[in-house]
Structures are given as structure tokens and as C-alpha cells.
Design a protein around this motif. Structure first.
Motif, mmCIF file in Angstrom:
data_model
loop_
_atom_site.group_PDB
_atom_site.id
_atom_site.type_symbol
_atom_site.label_atom_id
_atom_site.label_comp_id
_atom_site.label_asym_id
_atom_site.label_seq_id
_atom_site.Cartn_x
_atom_site.Cartn_y
_atom_site.Cartn_z
ATOM 1 N N THR A 140 0.850 -1.186 0.000
ATOM 2 C CA THR A 140 0.000 0.000 0.000
ATOM 3 C C THR A 140 0.888 1.239 0.000
ATOM 4 O OG1 THR A 140 -1.683 -1.166 1.284
ATOM 5 C CG2 THR A 140 -1.828 1.237 1.241
ATOM 6 N N ALA A 141 0.542 2.170 -0.863
ATOM 7 C CA ALA A 141 1.305 3.421 -0.887
ATOM 8 C C ALA A 141 1.076 4.154 0.430
ATOM 9 C CB ALA A 141 0.857 4.277 -2.055
ATOM 10 N N THR A 142 2.167 4.513 1.096
ATOM 11 C CA THR A 142 2.050 5.190 2.394
ATOM 12 C C THR A 142 2.532 6.637 2.339
ATOM 13 O OG1 THR A 142 4.228 4.383 3.068
ATOM 14 C CG2 THR A 142 2.305 3.053 3.699
ATOM 15 N N GLN A 143 3.368 6.962 1.356
ATOM 16 C CA GLN A 143 3.885 8.317 1.271
ATOM 17 C C GLN A 143 4.342 8.566 -0.160
ATOM 18 O OE1 GLN A 143 7.459 8.984 3.532
ATOM 19 N NE2 GLN A 143 7.246 11.199 3.471
ATOM 20 N N ALA A 144 4.026 9.761 -0.640
ATOM 21 C CA ALA A 144 4.510 10.178 -1.953
ATOM 22 C C ALA A 144 5.018 11.611 -1.824
ATOM 23 C CB ALA A 144 3.392 10.107 -2.975
ATOM 24 N N THR A 145 6.200 11.843 -2.349
ATOM 25 C CA THR A 145 6.756 13.191 -2.310
ATOM 26 C C THR A 145 7.288 13.548 -3.689
ATOM 27 O OG1 THR A 145 8.949 12.408 -1.668
ATOM 28 C CG2 THR A 145 7.453 13.025 0.103
ATOM 29 N N GLY A 146 7.245 14.819 -3.973
ATOM 30 C CA GLY A 146 7.776 15.302 -5.229
ATOM 31 C C GLY A 146 8.606 16.553 -4.993
ATOM 32 N N VAL A 147 9.728 16.653 -5.674
ATOM 33 C CA VAL A 147 10.598 17.821 -5.578
ATOM 34 C C VAL A 147 10.801 18.369 -6.984
ATOM 35 C CG1 VAL A 147 12.916 18.640 -5.009
ATOM 36 C CG2 VAL A 147 11.803 16.957 -3.542
ATOM 37 N N ASP A 148 10.597 19.666 -7.137
ATOM 38 C CA ASP A 148 10.900 20.361 -8.383
ATOM 39 C C ASP A 148 11.510 21.695 -7.976
ATOM 40 O OD1 ASP A 148 11.126 21.416 -10.895
ATOM 41 O OD2 ASP A 148 9.005 21.257 -11.402
ATOM 42 N N ASP A 149 12.842 21.748 -7.944
ATOM 43 C CA ASP A 149 13.529 22.923 -7.430
ATOM 44 C C ASP A 149 14.679 23.284 -8.363
ATOM 45 O OD1 ASP A 149 14.007 24.941 -5.424
ATOM 46 O OD2 ASP A 149 15.755 23.786 -4.801
ATOM 47 N N THR A 150 14.894 24.571 -8.512
ATOM 48 C CA THR A 150 16.004 25.072 -9.302
ATOM 49 C C THR A 150 16.825 26.000 -8.418
ATOM 50 O OG1 THR A 150 14.676 24.968 -11.312
ATOM 51 C CG2 THR A 150 16.658 26.327 -11.388
ATOM 52 N N GLU A 151 18.128 25.752 -8.358
ATOM 53 C CA GLU A 151 19.022 26.589 -7.556
ATOM 54 C C GLU A 151 19.994 27.301 -8.494
ATOM 55 O OE1 GLU A 151 21.941 26.344 -3.691
ATOM 56 O OE2 GLU A 151 21.770 24.584 -4.954
ATOM 57 N N VAL A 152 20.192 28.585 -8.247
ATOM 58 C CA VAL A 152 21.131 29.395 -9.020
ATOM 59 C C VAL A 152 22.255 29.835 -8.088
ATOM 60 C CG1 VAL A 152 21.439 31.481 -10.405
ATOM 61 C CG2 VAL A 152 19.282 30.217 -10.529
ATOM 62 N N GLU A 153 23.491 29.547 -8.482
ATOM 63 C CA GLU A 153 24.671 29.994 -7.740
ATOM 64 C C GLU A 153 25.388 31.033 -8.596
ATOM 65 O OE1 GLU A 153 25.829 25.892 -5.389
ATOM 66 O OE2 GLU A 153 26.951 26.440 -7.177
ATOM 67 N N ILE A 154 25.717 32.154 -7.988
ATOM 68 C CA ILE A 154 26.438 33.211 -8.686
ATOM 69 C C ILE A 154 27.770 33.421 -7.982
ATOM 70 C CG2 ILE A 154 26.417 35.620 -9.423
ATOM 71 C CD1 ILE A 154 23.362 35.473 -9.489
ATOM 72 N N LEU A 155 28.848 33.226 -8.745
ATOM 73 C CA LEU A 155 30.203 33.398 -8.241
ATOM 74 C C LEU A 155 30.744 34.705 -8.807
ATOM 75 C CD1 LEU A 155 32.742 31.965 -6.845
ATOM 76 C CD2 LEU A 155 33.405 31.445 -9.196
ATOM 77 N N ILE A 156 31.233 35.549 -7.934
ATOM 78 C CA ILE A 156 31.803 36.840 -8.328
ATOM 79 C C ILE A 156 33.267 36.862 -7.910
ATOM 80 C CG2 ILE A 156 31.709 39.349 -7.990
ATOM 81 C CD1 ILE A 156 29.266 38.248 -9.463
ATOM 82 N N VAL A 157 34.131 37.314 -8.807
ATOM 83 C CA VAL A 157 35.554 37.485 -8.506
ATOM 84 C C VAL A 157 35.853 38.975 -8.527
ATOM 85 C CG1 VAL A 157 37.919 37.002 -9.230
ATOM 86 C CG2 VAL A 157 36.132 35.270 -9.546
ATOM 87 N N ARG A 158 36.470 39.453 -7.451
ATOM 88 C CA ARG A 158 36.853 40.865 -7.349
ATOM 89 C C ARG A 158 38.268 40.917 -6.778
ATOM 90 N NH1 ARG A 158 34.693 45.769 -7.529
ATOM 91 N NH2 ARG A 158 32.562 45.062 -7.732
ATOM 92 N N ASP A 159 39.169 41.537 -7.517
ATOM 93 C CA ASP A 159 40.567 41.674 -7.086
ATOM 94 C C ASP A 159 41.177 40.332 -6.685
ATOM 95 O OD1 ASP A 159 40.387 44.433 -7.493
ATOM 96 O OD2 ASP A 159 39.712 44.783 -5.432
#
Length: 94
Positions: free
Chosen positions: A43-62
Motif C-alpha cells: 500500500t502506498a504510504t507516502q509520496a513526495t515530489g521535488v521540483d527545485d532550481t538553484e542558481v549559484e552566482i560566483l563573483i571574482v573581485r581583485d
């Protein structure tokens, strides 16, 4: 959070919004889509769904790099994320 945009489109938009922050910019976009179902005694006892987008921004200064990330994909959030990364890179360059 998904906007219907493909990761390359999100990356291009984020990179355009990060332009001018620091000396160099790099954007990484990771999208996770997964579904999990758990069963007990056939018997199905749990159902989960993930739909996520992550954005990483790397900045270089000096020669100092800093990274900030978000999973909010609107322009204001991407600008703010680039600003946080730039502020951290600026602080580490001092």
C-alpha cells in the motif's frame, strides 16, 4: 521553484543581471526533479515530489571569489544574489 524556463535560459538571464558585479562572474544552475513513493504491505504510504532550481552566482573581485545562491528565479532575486556575492568578494578583497 520552477519557472518553465530551461536551466541554460535561467543561467543566461542571471549572468546578464550579474554583469558589472566584480571583475568576473560565473553562474551555475542546478535543477532537481524527483518523485518518491514509499510502500508498506503493498500500500502506498507516502509520496513526495521535488521540483527545485538553484542558481549559484560566483563573483571574482581583485582575485577574491565569493558565492551566493538562491532558488528564487525572479530578476530582483537574481540581482540581489549577485549583489550579495559581490559584497562578500569585496569584503574579502579588503
Amino acid at each position: 521553484m520552477s519557472t518553465g524556463q530551461a536551466p541554460p535560459e535561467i543561467a543566461a538571464r542571471a549572468l546578464a543581471l550579474a554583469a558589472g558585479a566584480g571583475d568576473e562572474q560565473q553562474v551555475t544552475v542546478v535543477r532537481e526533479r524527483s518523485l518518491v513513493s514509499r510502500f508498506a504491505r503493498s500500500t502506498a504510504t507516502q509520496a513526495t515530489g521535488v521540483d527545485d532550481t538553484e542558481v549559484e552566482i560566483l563573483i571574482v573581485r581583485d582575485g577574491h571569489a565569493a558565492l551566493a545562491s538562491t532558488n528564487r528565479l525572479d530578476d530582483d532575486a537574481l540581482r540581489e544574489t549577485a549583489g550579495r556575492a559581490d559584497a562578500a568578494a569585496r569584503a574579502s578583497a579588503r
